[in-house]
Design a protein around this motif. Structure first.
Motif, short mmCIF file in Angstrom:
data_model
loop_
_atom_site.label_atom_id
_atom_site.label_comp_id
_atom_site.label_asym_id
_atom_site.label_seq_id
_atom_site.Cartn_x
_atom_site.Cartn_y
_atom_site.Cartn_z
N ASP A 1 0.82 -1.23 0.12
CA ASP A 1 -0.03 0.22 0.05
C ASP A 1 0.76 1.19 -0.13
OD1 ASP A 1 -2.26 -1.48 -0.07
OD2 ASP A 1 -2.54 -1.54 2.11
N ARG A 2 2.07 1.20 0.52
CA ARG A 2 3.00 2.52 0.57
C ARG A 2 3.53 2.80 -0.64
NH1 ARG A 2 7.38 2.39 5.28
NH2 ARG A 2 5.52 2.47 6.30
N THR A 3 3.73 1.51 -1.47
CA THR A 3 4.37 1.82 -2.75
C THR A 3 3.12 2.21 -3.80
OG1 THR A 3 5.52 -0.19 -2.33
CG2 THR A 3 5.36 0.37 -4.47
N ALA A 4 1.78 1.79 -3.62
CA ALA A 4 0.79 2.34 -4.37
C ALA A 4 0.58 3.73 -4.12
CB ALA A 4 -0.70 1.48 -4.06
N ALA A 5 1.11 4.49 -2.91
CA ALA A 5 0.71 5.76 -2.63
C ALA A 5 1.57 6.55 -3.50
CB ALA A 5 1.08 6.01 -1.25
N ARG A 6 2.86 5.99 -4.03
CA ARG A 6 3.49 6.57 -5.00
C ARG A 6 3.12 6.65 -6.26
NH1 ARG A 6 9.00 2.90 -3.26
NH2 ARG A 6 9.06 3.90 -1.01
N PHE A 7 1.95 5.98 -6.52
CA PHE A 7 1.37 5.87 -8.05
C PHE A 7 0.03 6.42 -7.85
CE2 PHE A 7 4.28 2.39 -8.09
CZ PHE A 7 4.90 2.74 -9.43
N ARG A 8 0.01 7.62 -6.56
CA ARG A 8 -1.29 8.53 -6.28
C ARG A 8 -2.69 7.59 -6.25
NH1 ARG A 8 -0.22 12.53 -11.42
NH2 ARG A 8 1.93 13.30 -11.03
N HIS A 9 -2.39 6.50 -5.22
CA HIS A 9 -3.60 5.52 -4.93
C HIS A 9 -3.47 5.25 -3.57
CE1 HIS A 9 -5.40 4.53 -8.96
NE2 HIS A 9 -4.37 4.76 -9.41
N ARG A 10 -4.58 5.13 -2.79
CA ARG A 10 -4.48 4.93 -1.35
C ARG A 10 -4.00 3.34 -1.16
NH1 ARG A 10 -9.86 4.30 -3.10
NH2 ARG A 10 -10.82 2.28 -2.32
N ASP A 11 -4.43 2.47 -2.00
CA ASP A 11 -3.89 1.21 -1.62
C ASP A 11 -3.64 0.41 -2.97
OD1 ASP A 11 -6.51 0.11 -2.41
OD2 ASP A 11 -7.25 0.68 -0.34
N VAL A 12 -3.10 -0.72 -2.81
CA VAL A 12 -2.90 -1.61 -3.98
C VAL A 12 -4.21 -2.08 -4.66
CG1 VAL A 12 -2.24 -3.90 -4.74
CG2 VAL A 12 -0.92 -2.58 -2.84
N PHE A 13 -5.15 -2.30 -3.91
CA PHE A 13 -6.49 -2.74 -4.69
C PHE A 13 -7.21 -1.50 -5.48
CE2 PHE A 13 -6.48 -5.25 -0.86
CZ PHE A 13 -7.05 -6.49 -1.19
N SER A 14 -6.91 -0.36 -4.95
CA SER A 14 -7.32 0.85 -6.04
C SER A 14 -6.61 1.21 -7.09
CB SER A 14 -7.33 2.13 -4.86
OG SER A 14 -7.54 3.30 -5.95
N LEU A 15 -5.12 0.86 -7.16
CA LEU A 15 -4.07 0.65 -8.12
C LEU A 15 -4.62 -0.31 -9.13
CD1 LEU A 15 -1.66 1.65 -9.44
CD2 LEU A 15 -0.26 0.19 -7.90
N ALA A 16 -5.03 -1.43 -8.40
CA ALA A 16 -5.37 -2.84 -9.35
C ALA A 16 -6.37 -2.28 -10.18
CB ALA A 16 -5.34 -4.04 -8.59
N GLU A 17 -7.24 -1.62 -9.41
CA GLU A 17 -8.61 -1.29 -10.48
C GLU A 17 -8.27 -0.26 -11.58
OE1 GLU A 17 -11.14 0.39 -7.42
OE2 GLU A 17 -11.50 -1.55 -6.52
N GLU A 18 -7.52 0.65 -11.34
CA GLU A 18 -7.24 1.52 -12.42
C GLU A 18 -6.42 0.68 -13.52
OE1 GLU A 18 -4.65 5.44 -13.75
OE2 GLU A 18 -4.82 4.95 -11.73
N LEU A 19 -5.45 -0.14 -13.19
CA LEU A 19 -4.61 -1.05 -14.09
C LEU A 19 -5.62 -1.95 -14.97
CD1 LEU A 19 -1.47 -2.24 -12.26
CD2 LEU A 19 -1.73 -0.44 -13.80
N TYR A 20 -6.55 -2.42 -14.20
CA TYR A 20 -7.55 -3.63 -14.95
C TYR A 20 -8.37 -2.80 -16.07
CZ TYR A 20 -11.28 -7.01 -15.27
OH TYR A 20 -12.40 -7.83 -15.98
N ALA A 21 -8.77 -1.47 -15.64
CA ALA A 21 -9.64 -0.77 -16.31
C ALA A 21 -8.90 -0.05 -17.66
CB ALA A 21 -10.34 0.34 -15.68
N ARG A 22 -7.51 -0.26 -17.60
CA ARG A 22 -6.87 0.24 -18.58
C ARG A 22 -6.38 -0.55 -19.57
NH1 ARG A 22 -3.19 5.38 -16.14
NH2 ARG A 22 -2.31 5.25 -17.99
#
Length: 399
Positions: free
Chosen positions: A57-78
């Motif tokens: 989750d800390r790494t995900a914050a560097r990609f402007r996301h609150r956690d890994v799940f939010s980051l994964a949702e964007e990757l899945y959508a794109r």
């Protein structure tokens, strides 16, 4: 999935080839893990895969996301998939526990609700099928033991051999279907260790007693009720594995971060392990009472718990760790017998002292109870960490 994953030690700096990001921090990550994102059937699988590669989750914050799940949702959508990627052919591996052949059809509104109902009925029939299969080992073991007590001579030997073959076939069926099924082939040493542990549970206590008293001077006694209890315990083991898989997957879908999922998955594993221990204890006590034998309660429960944890780890991709735990327990039992034999040699008397004193104090069943209990605790501590990671639940089990 391998037992060990190499984590990312530095934050991702961009796509390979020296290109830098242009204000989109997720673009480089998408380029690096495009294969994972294209293969995923839902965002949860991407989140689990990212965690397996060391993204927190800390790494995900560097990609402007609150956690890994939010980051994964964007990757899945794109990432294009389904009809966008294959020209009208969607993926066929369902994400709801049904088999892949029904997944895209049930999702198509043009087919109406009838196909969805067919899918649910198919899943229900499959559930009843593996539930019935898990009852076979206990049924075979109880019938065999009952016939053995009423037979003598060559008839008893024939019944024992037929019962052993039938029990082996029933156990094989349980491990190839249902929640105890593992992808791939487990470590060959694991099977040998399981056979040794079961054989020692059957006649190891009698052998150790004979060795301590100076024998063996002839055939030693065997206790069959522990094996009967373990065979009957296949059904609760399968149900515990099923509940763990389903509830962990559901919790993964409801969680908002890796830490939240871990906090819920770990108590779930411990609770189901405790539930299985209670069920196996009741089955062992009942078998001793019904067949009027004095099978070791502690040793049977310890071995059953060890086998359950080893199978859970194997099912979720940690076959190497499971084999190690089984090998440690088998080695301790073998070394216990060997130390008593070695103690008969001149000058090596102290080697037999620990085992001899343990048997005199707690009985011969103390050796397998301590060996299997210690190995089970080791696997439980490892499983509490490994199986509480999202990467251990990337794909649901198809029964």
């Amino acid at each position: 999935m391998s037992d060990e994953v190499t984590p990312l030690t530095t934050p991702f700096a961009g796509p390979p080839g020296g290109r830098r990001g242009t204000g989109d921090p997720v673009k480089g990550l998408l380029h690096r893990y495009r294969e994972l994102c294209e293969r995923a059937v839902d965002p949860l699988e991407i989140a689990a895969g990212l965690e397996a590669h060391g993204i927190t989750d800390r790494t995900a914050a560097r990609f402007r996301h609150r956690d890994v799940f939010s980051l994964a949702e964007e990757l899945y959508a794109r990432v294009p998939r389904g009809t966008e990627r294959t020209g009208g052919t969607e993926r066929t591996d369902g994400v709801d526990g049904t088999d892949g052949a029904h997944g895209p059809i049930a999702a198509d509104p043009a087919y109406g609700t009838h196909v969805t109902h067919v899918t649910h009925r198919t899943g229900a029939r499959a559930g009843w099928w593996w539930a019935a299969i898990t009852l076979l080992p206990g049924t075979v073991a109880c019938l065999t033991l009952a016939e053995l007590e009423r037979s003598i001579g060559q008839r008893q030997l024939a019944i024992g051999l037929l019962g052993a073959l039938a029990l082996s076939g029933a156990l094989t069926a349980c491990l190839r279907r249902g929640p105890l099924r593992a992808e791939g082939r487990p470590a060959p040493a694991a099977g040998l260790c399981v056979y040794w542990l079961l054989a020692y549970l059957l006649c190891g206590d009698g052998l150790l007693d004979e060795l301590i008293t100076g024998g063996p001077d002839g055939p030693w006694s065997a206790t069959t009720t522990p094996l009967t209890a373990l065979a009957c315990a296949v059904a609760p083991a399968a149900w515990c594995a099923h509940l763990f898989s389903v509830r962990a997957r559901r919790r993964l879908a409801e969680s908002h971060g890796l830490a939240e999922f871990t906090a819920g998955a770990r108590p779930l594993l411990l609770a189901l392990a405790g539930l299985y221990v209670c069920a196996l204890t009741a089955l062992t006590a009942t078998a001793n009472l019904v067949f009027d034998e004095d099978g070791g309660l502690a040793s049977t429960v310890a071995l059953g718990t060890l086998l359950l944890l080893a199978r859970l780890l194997t099912v979720h991709g940690f076959a190497g760790t499971a084999a190690t735990g089984l090998a440690v327990a088998a080695a301790v039992e073998a070394l216990s017998c060997a130390s008593v034999l070695a103690g008969r040699l001149p000058g090596l008397d102290p080697l037999a002292v620990p085992v001899t004193r343990a048997v005199e104090t707690w009985g011969s069943s103390a050796v397998p109870a301590l060996a299997c209990g210690a190995a089970a605790l080791g696997l439980l501590s490892h499983a509490a960490v490994a199986l509480s990671r999202a990467s251990a639940h990337i794909r649901p089990q198809h029964y």
